[in-house]
Design an enzyme around this catalytic site. Structure first.
Site, short mmCIF file in Angstrom:
data_model
loop_
_atom_site.label_atom_id
_atom_site.label_comp_id
_atom_site.label_asym_id
_atom_site.label_seq_id
_atom_site.Cartn_x
_atom_site.Cartn_y
_atom_site.Cartn_z
N GLU A 1 0.86 -1.18 0.00
CA GLU A 1 0.00 0.00 0.00
C GLU A 1 0.90 1.24 0.00
OE1 GLU A 1 -3.50 -0.31 2.21
OE2 GLU A 1 -3.72 1.83 2.59
N ARG A 2 0.67 2.09 -0.99
CA ARG A 2 1.48 3.31 -1.15
C ARG A 2 2.96 3.01 -1.35
NH1 ARG A 2 -3.03 5.83 -2.38
NH2 ARG A 2 -4.48 5.98 -0.65
N GLU B 59 -10.73 4.52 9.00
CA GLU B 59 -10.89 4.14 7.60
C GLU B 59 -11.41 2.70 7.45
OE1 GLU B 59 -7.72 7.10 5.44
OE2 GLU B 59 -7.00 5.09 5.89
N ARG C 179 -2.33 3.64 16.94
CA ARG C 179 -2.34 4.83 16.08
C ARG C 179 -3.48 5.79 16.41
NH1 ARG C 179 -2.76 4.04 10.44
NH2 ARG C 179 -0.99 5.27 9.77
N ARG D 224 -11.77 17.87 10.02
CA ARG D 224 -10.96 16.65 10.09
C ARG D 224 -9.65 16.89 10.84
NH1 ARG D 224 -8.71 12.87 5.17
NH2 ARG D 224 -6.99 11.98 6.37
N LYS E 123 0.59 10.73 13.52
CA LYS E 123 1.23 11.24 12.31
C LYS E 123 1.76 12.65 12.58
CE LYS E 123 -1.31 8.55 8.92
NZ LYS E 123 -2.01 8.48 7.62
N ASP F 22 -2.92 14.34 7.08
CA ASP F 22 -2.43 13.08 6.52
C ASP F 22 -1.22 13.27 5.61
OD1 ASP F 22 -2.16 10.50 5.73
OD2 ASP F 22 -3.96 10.41 4.49
N GLU G 54 4.83 9.44 13.68
CA GLU G 54 4.88 8.61 12.47
C GLU G 54 5.14 9.52 11.28
OE1 GLU G 54 1.61 5.72 11.92
OE2 GLU G 54 1.49 6.35 9.83
N GLU H 220 3.82 9.03 -0.88
CA GLU H 220 2.42 8.97 -1.32
C GLU H 220 1.95 10.31 -1.88
OE1 GLU H 220 -0.33 7.86 1.77
OE2 GLU H 220 -2.08 8.34 0.55
N HIS I 176 -4.25 18.73 0.41
CA HIS I 176 -5.17 17.69 -0.05
C HIS I 176 -5.95 18.05 -1.31
CE1 HIS I 176 -6.25 13.68 0.62
NE2 HIS I 176 -6.08 13.68 1.93
N TRP J 226 -13.13 13.80 1.93
CA TRP J 226 -12.19 13.19 1.00
C TRP J 226 -12.09 14.03 -0.28
CZ3 TRP J 226 -13.61 7.24 1.57
CH2 TRP J 226 -13.00 6.76 2.75
#
Ligand code: BDP
Length: 668
Positions: free
Chosen positions: A142-143, A266, A299, A310, A334, A339, A361, A367, A477, A500
């Site tokens: 993933e990524r 998620e 996490r 968000r 994070k 993100d 993190e 990504e 984003h 999103w």
């Protein structure tokens, strides 16, 4: 005769060419030449790790004779080491073999980057310096942008690729001492007896290099693997299941590190599905691991489709739990509140949870930073974080790996620098990003000043350049849906969650642009300590790099440069593009100083990076212009695309894979 001479020339040329060819597989560990220094081990306690330390030096150390000894020393942490140079000898001591191994790599690093070898005492800033692999058991990553997962699950446990050892060695050489093998979106299968045996095989290879293995676990594993009716962390059957599973793991891997958990995020299962808190979920696992000295990294990457901004959600959910976690739980946050954007302010959870161990993190894999096509050196971004969050307030550091099965490990030859820099900063966050780039370049490419200086500068500027051509001034984003490779500020997927969608973040309209997170908006600024809150809350004091993160401002807002916001935005996008043009020139100038193979590889990726930078600039400026209705200043490069044409681009990459070849062949 002529013919023979011709043949000889051909053979010589092909030999030179072969010598020159480098595929990047040796990373920064390219020591060559005769070593031959004497290496003496003065310790009765032999160990595989100690042998490795001696062996590394025997193979590559060209300096004075070395003595390695295991010694207790109050000034040293378990992984720390002391080097004393004098009387024509180098005396190295550490309480552990791992410390001696780190000392060996330290000496070789100094030697290979032509630094002064001097007496020193080194202790790592963190006891846990860990990579997070987002690798799935079907070997997709993933990524991941560097091929398949390194872990060949099908052939494990019996077939052990040489690369496992090379991976461990590379990590140890920069001080990384832990690895979470699998994706945070974890398959329960990783905890099956079959897979635990495979994990054990990897742990056995990594152990001599001081690397412990950890696993991401799916919180509903008891239901998925053994059909328990619930995964409620307070249910006795669930508690018993995890205890038994943990015992099984430790019977195979006695130094197993612990679990990493993505819960209620998620779509992943978690304690909240059963009316329990994150703390209750984490503590149940922590209790199961405690007697084995294992830890839980829990996490804090959570956000639900609620009305709350968000960027505020992780804080809202976790801050009330401060002080409720067991001592062997570390909450993993994070670096930013949203993100892994090209630039974010730090997550306000840091500093807010004073009674909870926290770790940061970082995302090493790119990504949101051009995958493996863009040269973006990430150390300056991580240093920005450490500039605001004192390293001493953290318990550990994690990085989402950019490593895959590609011959050069990371896809882009310069992406190796991010793996390297992550390890170096996890060991010592006060190192400068320039010094890390310098030593990496010397070890990886060439020690020549004509190479190291300009390319070091290029690396130092590369992150800011990417921010400028992607999303300057705090924009965030506005990526393409799913794969997050290119720009798509207009993206609107019917039925998808509003948070999103890029418009949720940029909020462009005729009157202005940006997300108001000040006291007149979502009040996210209030999550920061008072002094920062005041700074961020006021557009005239808010650092411009975060301006549109915290404020919604009119297009005519006056910037520090004297330009209007619209003009400044255009200027920033353009300056990002111009910087990449300069990177190309800088790179081309060093052609004769390095091997042809890596030279060409980077050269061609820079071409893609420039095309992408122009694409980003045109897409964003033409799109935002529909709202600002202002002209693009005449002194900047004109758009070469039509907005409608850009809106039609659909890259043939799925969410989690994007082979470069297909990216390069995309239709623009
Ligand atoms: C996002 C990624 C997604 C990850 C998620 C996470 O797009 O693939 O699963 O973060 O960190 O950045 O859990």
């Amino acid at each position: 005769m002529k013919h023979r001479l011709y043949l000889l020339i051909c053979i010589t040329l092909s030999f030179i060419n072969q010598m020159a060819a480098e595929n990047g597989s040796r990373l920064w560990l390219r020591q060559s030449g005769e070593a031959g220094a004497s290496v003496e081990v003065s310790s009765r306690r032999a160990s595989a790790t100690l042998n490795l330390a001696a062996e590394e030096l025997r193979q590559a150390w060209k300096g004075n004779p070395v003595t390695l000894s295991i010694e207790r020393d109050k000034a040293l942490a378990a992984d720390g080491f002391k080097i004393v140079c004098g009387e024509g000898r180098v005396r190295v001591s550490s309480p552990t073999g791992t410390g001696l191994l780190y000392a060996a790599y330290h000496l070789l690093r100094l030697q290979e980057s032509e630094q002064v070898i001097a007496s020193t005492t080194e202790n790592p800033a963190y006891t846990l310096r860990i990579l997070n692999h987002w690798d799935n058991i079907d070997r997709t990553v993933e990524r991941g942008y560097a091929g398949q997962s390194l872990w060949d699950w099908e052939r494990l446990p019996h077939n052990l690729s040489e690369r496992y050892k090379e991976y461990a060695r590379a990590n140890a050489s920069v001080g990384i001492n832990g690895t979470v093998l699998n994706n945070v979106n974890a398959s329960p299968v990783i905890l099956s007896a079959e897979y635990l045996n495979k994990v054990k095989a990897l742990a056995d290879v990594f152990r001599p290099y001081g690397i412990r293995v950890y696993l991401s676990v799916n919180f509903a594993s008891p239901m998925a693997l053994d059909s328990l009716p619930t995964a409620d962390p307070l249910d006795k059957r669930v508690v018993g299941w995890w205890k038994k599973k943990v015992r099984e793991i430790y019977s195979l891997i006695p130094d197993f590190g612990g679990f990493l958990v993505k819960a209620n995020s998620e779509g992943q299962p978690g304690p909240c599905d059963f009316g329990r808190t994150h703390a209750e979920g984490a503590n149940m696992l922590a209790d199961a691991l405690k007697s084995h000295k294992g830890i839980v990294m829990w996490r804090a990457f959570v956000y639900s489709p609620s009305d709350a901004d968000r960027a505020k959600q992780a804080y809202l959910e976790f801050k009330p739990l401060d002080g409720r976690f067991r001592p062997n739980v570390i909450v993993q946050v994070k670096n930013g509140p949203v993100d892994f954007q090209p630039r974010e302010p730090y997550s306000p959870l840091f500093g807010a949870m004073r009674h909870t161990s926290l770790m940061v993190e970082f995302q090493i894999t790119q990504e949101y930073l051009g995958h493996s096509n863009h040269l973006v050196y990430l150390a300056p971004m991580w240093k920005e974080f450490f500039g605001l969050v004192p390293p001493s307030t953290l318990k550990a550091v994690a990085g989402v790996s950019n490593i895959g099965s590609d011959a050069n490990w990371c896809g882009h030859p310069f992406a190796q620098a991010n793996w390297y820099a992550f390890g170096r900063l996890a060991w010592n966050p006060s190192l400068s990003s320039e010094a890390i780039a310098d030593e990496w370049l010397r070890q990886t490419f060439s020690k020549e000043k004509e190479f190291v200086e300009p390319i070091g500068r290029l690396m130092a500027e590369s992150h800011e350049a990417a921010v400028d051509y992607m999303m300057p001034l705090g924009l965030h984003h506005i990526f393409a849906w799913g794969h997050h490779y290119g720009p798509e500020p207009w993206c609107n997927v019917p039925g998808a969650r509003p948070d999103w969608m890029p418009s949720y973040y940029h909020r462009a309209e005729e009157s202005g642009i940006g997300f108001d997170r000040s006291h007149t908006g979502s009040r996210a600024t209030a999550q920061y300590p008072d002094s920062l809150c005041r700074l961020y809350d006021n557009p005239s004091t808010c650092p411009e790099q975060y301006l549109l993160w915290f404020h919604h401002l009119s297009w005519s807002h006056r910037m520090k440069s004297g330009r209007t916001l619209w003009d400044e935005l255009c200027h920033r996008y353009d300056s990002g593009v111009q910087q990449v043009r300069e990177f190309q020139k800088t790179w081309d100038r060093v052609e004769s100083l390095i091997d042809a193979e890596r030279f060409r590889d980077v050269q061609s990726r820079l071409k893609t990076q420039l095309r992408d930078a122009i694409w980003w600039k045109d897409a964003c400026l033409l799109y935002f212009q529909e709202f600002s209705k202002l002209a693009i200043p005449y002194n900047i490069e004109r758009p070469i695309h039509e907005l409608e044409e850009l809106k039609k681009i659909v890259l043939p990459i799925s969410n989690f894979e994007c082979p470069d070849s297909r990216l390069l062949n995309r239709n623009r």
